[in-house]
Motif scaffolding. Structure first.
Motif, mmCIF file in Angstrom:
data_model
loop_
_atom_site.group_PDB
_atom_site.id
_atom_site.type_symbol
_atom_site.label_atom_id
_atom_site.label_comp_id
_atom_site.label_asym_id
_atom_site.label_seq_id
_atom_site.Cartn_x
_atom_site.Cartn_y
_atom_site.Cartn_z
ATOM 1 N N ARG A 14 0.836 -1.197 0.000
ATOM 2 C CA ARG A 14 0.000 0.000 0.000
ATOM 3 C C ARG A 14 0.879 1.258 0.000
ATOM 4 O O ARG A 14 0.648 2.192 -0.761
ATOM 5 N N GLY A 15 1.919 1.243 0.826
ATOM 6 C CA GLY A 15 2.850 2.380 0.870
ATOM 7 C C GLY A 15 3.586 2.570 -0.448
ATOM 8 O O GLY A 15 3.756 3.702 -0.926
ATOM 9 N N LEU A 16 4.017 1.467 -1.045
ATOM 10 C CA LEU A 16 4.688 1.557 -2.342
ATOM 11 C C LEU A 16 3.740 2.099 -3.405
ATOM 12 O O LEU A 16 4.118 2.941 -4.220
ATOM 13 N N GLU A 18 1.118 4.048 -3.019
ATOM 14 C CA GLU A 18 0.889 5.478 -2.797
ATOM 15 C C GLU A 18 2.100 6.302 -3.219
ATOM 16 O O GLU A 18 1.958 7.348 -3.858
ATOM 17 N N THR A 19 3.290 5.814 -2.895
ATOM 18 C CA THR A 19 4.514 6.542 -3.253
ATOM 19 C C THR A 19 4.681 6.619 -4.768
ATOM 20 O O THR A 19 4.992 7.680 -5.314
ATOM 21 N N VAL A 20 4.475 5.508 -5.448
ATOM 22 C CA VAL A 20 4.602 5.491 -6.909
ATOM 23 C C VAL A 20 3.604 6.464 -7.530
ATOM 24 O O VAL A 20 3.950 7.224 -8.442
ATOM 25 N N GLN A 21 2.378 6.480 -7.035
ATOM 26 C CA GLN A 21 1.368 7.397 -7.560
ATOM 27 C C GLN A 21 1.781 8.857 -7.359
ATOM 28 O O GLN A 21 1.665 9.673 -8.272
ATOM 29 N N GLN A 22 2.289 9.185 -6.168
ATOM 30 C CA GLN A 22 2.701 10.559 -5.867
ATOM 31 C C GLN A 22 3.897 10.986 -6.705
ATOM 32 O O GLN A 22 3.898 12.066 -7.289
ATOM 33 N N VAL A 23 4.911 10.149 -6.767
ATOM 34 C CA VAL A 23 6.153 10.494 -7.461
ATOM 35 C C VAL A 23 5.937 10.646 -8.962
ATOM 36 O O VAL A 23 6.586 11.458 -9.606
ATOM 37 N N THR A 24 5.012 9.876 -9.511
ATOM 38 C CA THR A 24 4.803 9.907 -10.960
ATOM 39 C C THR A 24 3.554 10.686 -11.364
ATOM 40 O O THR A 24 3.135 10.633 -12.522
ATOM 41 N N ARG A 29 2.014 2.806 -11.679
ATOM 42 C CA ARG A 29 1.380 2.113 -10.560
ATOM 43 C C ARG A 29 2.270 0.971 -10.094
ATOM 44 O O ARG A 29 3.138 0.502 -10.819
#
Length: 116
Positions: A14-16, A18-24, A29
């Motif tokens: 879940r953390g990964l 969310e991070t991937v969505q924010q960074v990109t 995804r």
């Protein structure tokens, strides 16, 4: 970005995600490919050349991979010596850039010398 493992760490994934969505900015995804689901007949084990081909097709769909080294929860000594990089080698053999993190710590009460 994805991982291919039977381990289901929902909090981490879940953390990964969310991070991937924010960074990109939502352009990428995170996916968890679970071999126990893809290879149900063999309890997630890759045991035939056909399985290997199928595994490589799954991995080839990733732009980047993420893998944990060791990851052993019970037999630390055994795993740290015998399960040292199968997932990493599979990803790299396909030319997939891979993020690696390690969790191989000495068992409680043991201290290991570190090289400099």
């Amino acid at each position: 970005l994805g991982t291919h493992t039977v381990h289901n760490d929902e909090k981490l994934y879940r953390g990964l995600g969310e991070t991937v969505q924010q960074v990109t900015d939502g352009k990428a995804r995170f996916v968890h490919m679970d071999p126990a689901k893809s290879f149900q007949q063999t309890q997630g084990r890759i045991i035939t050349p056909r399985h290997t081909d199928d595994l490589y097709q799954q991995l080839a769909s990733l732009d980047a991979g993420i893998t944990k080294m060791s990851g052993c929860q019970t037999q630390w000594w055994f795993c740290s010596r015998w399960r040292t990089g199968q997932r990493l080698v599979n990803l790299l053999s396909l030319g997939i850039p891979t993020v690696v993190w390690g969790d191989a710590l000495a068992p409680p009460g043991r201290h290991w010398a570190r090289g400099r």
